[in-house]
Design a protein around this motif. Structure first.
Motif, PDB file in Angstrom:
ATOM      1  N   ASP A  81      26.651 -29.996 -13.833  1.00 27.80           N
ATOM      2  CA  ASP A  81      27.269 -28.805 -13.509  1.00 27.80           C
ATOM      3  C   ASP A  81      27.812 -30.593 -12.326  1.00 27.80           C
ATOM      4  O   ASP A  81      27.869 -30.310 -11.333  1.00 27.80           O
ATOM      5  N   GLN A  83      31.135 -31.183 -12.361  1.00 27.87           N
ATOM      6  CA  GLN A  83      32.852 -30.113 -11.256  1.00 27.87           C
ATOM      7  C   GLN A  83      32.726 -29.895  -9.955  1.00 27.87           C
ATOM      8  O   GLN A  83      32.999 -30.058  -9.101  1.00 27.87           O
ATOM      9  N   GLU A  86      31.206 -32.879  -7.977  1.00 26.45           N
ATOM     10  CA  GLU A  86      32.503 -33.639  -7.059  1.00 26.45           C
ATOM     11  C   GLU A  86      33.269 -32.510  -6.601  1.00 26.45           C
ATOM     12  O   GLU A  86      33.808 -33.329  -5.287  1.00 26.45           O
ATOM     13  N   ARG A  87      33.145 -31.632  -6.577  1.00 23.53           N
ATOM     14  CA  ARG A  87      33.624 -30.391  -5.071  1.00 23.53           C
ATOM     15  C   ARG A  87      32.701 -30.658  -4.319  1.00 23.53           C
ATOM     16  O   ARG A  87      34.050 -30.526  -2.941  1.00 23.53           O
ATOM     17  N   TRP A 244      33.147 -39.297  -2.816  1.00 25.63           N
ATOM     18  CA  TRP A 244      33.414 -39.232  -4.799  1.00 25.63           C
ATOM     19  C   TRP A 244      32.333 -40.302  -5.578  1.00 25.63           C
ATOM     20  O   TRP A 244      32.747 -39.490  -6.138  1.00 25.63           O
TER      21      TRP A 244
END
Length: 263
Positions: A81, A83, A86-87, A244
């Motif tokens: 997971d 993404q 990263e969110r 990030w």
């Protein structure tokens, strides 16, 4: 002649007594580090390791797989997971505290609770442990923050330059402590790669590593329940920093201050 024989007998007896005392002292010393040596003996071999982080961010759960080349200390692949990670970790005000409960030695599937602030980590530990002796100063940086502190107790904390508990940082070893905080590691700054903490059965222990000095930056938090007497984190490369670049950077050689509790 009889006098000489008596003298020899007495000398042998005294030698036996001294030898027995030395042996007892050695046994006592060995028993004191037995639990630490048992962890050192379990050190895994170097190579490619797959590490799974099961994250829990206020009930929002996601999983990330890291493939780590331990020889080069590099993440060669990341999956899962990504993404969602990263969110959550990539935002400007990304979470500060990662919490690990009942962490197992050498475990490569790691359950992580993620908190926005260190105060929230303290609140969680208070619910978990009941009478956790927290100190709230992480979110309010003042001149008084950059100080050491110590209260004697029963916890022992050992920190190491390298993974698998190699080359102890003896200058920041803390023994017989209820609480200790160290705001600046000096020559040990950004060199920590593994750690061990011990305590009597029935007591709990809690370790918080800070990314920066003066108890600033992101934190890594380890909790040991009452039924454990020894806990070890043999490789801080297995724990990623948030941000990030969360999957590129690990906690290896990133610690600049810390707090420890045993109560």
């Amino acid at each position: 002649m009889k006098l000489i024989i008596k003298f020899c007998v007495v000398s042998v007896m005294m030698l036996f007594v001294f030898t027995s005392c030395d042996k007892d002292e050695i046994n006592i010393e060995e028993s004191g580090v037995e639990s630490i040596k048992s962890l050192q003996d379990k050190a895994p071999e170097q190579g490619i390791v797959e590490i799974v982080h099961n994250y829990d961010y206020y009930g929002e759960k996601f999983k990330v797989l890291y493939v780590l080349d331990t020889k080069e200390s590099q993440v060669v692949k990341v999956d899962g997971d990504v993404q969602m990670a990263e969110r959550i970790f990539g935002k400007k005000d990304s979470p500060q505290g990662l919490f690990f409960e009942d962490q197992k030695e050498g475990e490569t599937t790691i359950n992580v609770k993620v908190f926005n602030t260190n105060d929230e980590v303290d609140e969680y530990v208070s619910k978990l442990a009941g009478d956790f002796p927290k100190e709230r100063s992480e979110q309010q940086i003042t001149k008084g923050t950059c100080v050491d502190g110590s209260i004697n107790g029963t916890g022992n904390f050992y920190f190491y330059y390298h993974i698998n508990y190699v080359a102890e940082m003896t200058g920041i070893r803390r023994t017989n402590k209820y609480y200790y905080k160290d705001w600046n590691l000096g020559g040990y700054n950004d060199h920590m790669s593994s750690l061990i903490f011990t305590k009597p059965w029935g007591r709990r222990a809690y370790v918080r590593l800070y990314q920066h000095s003066c108890y600033n930056g992101r934190t890594l938090n380890f909790y040991s329940p009452y039924f454990q007497t020894v806990a070890g984190v043999n490789d801080l490369r297995n724990y990623t920093l948030s941000g990030w670049w969360f999957w590129k950077k690990s906690w290896n050689d990133k610690t600049s201050s810390y707090r420890v509790w045993a109560w």
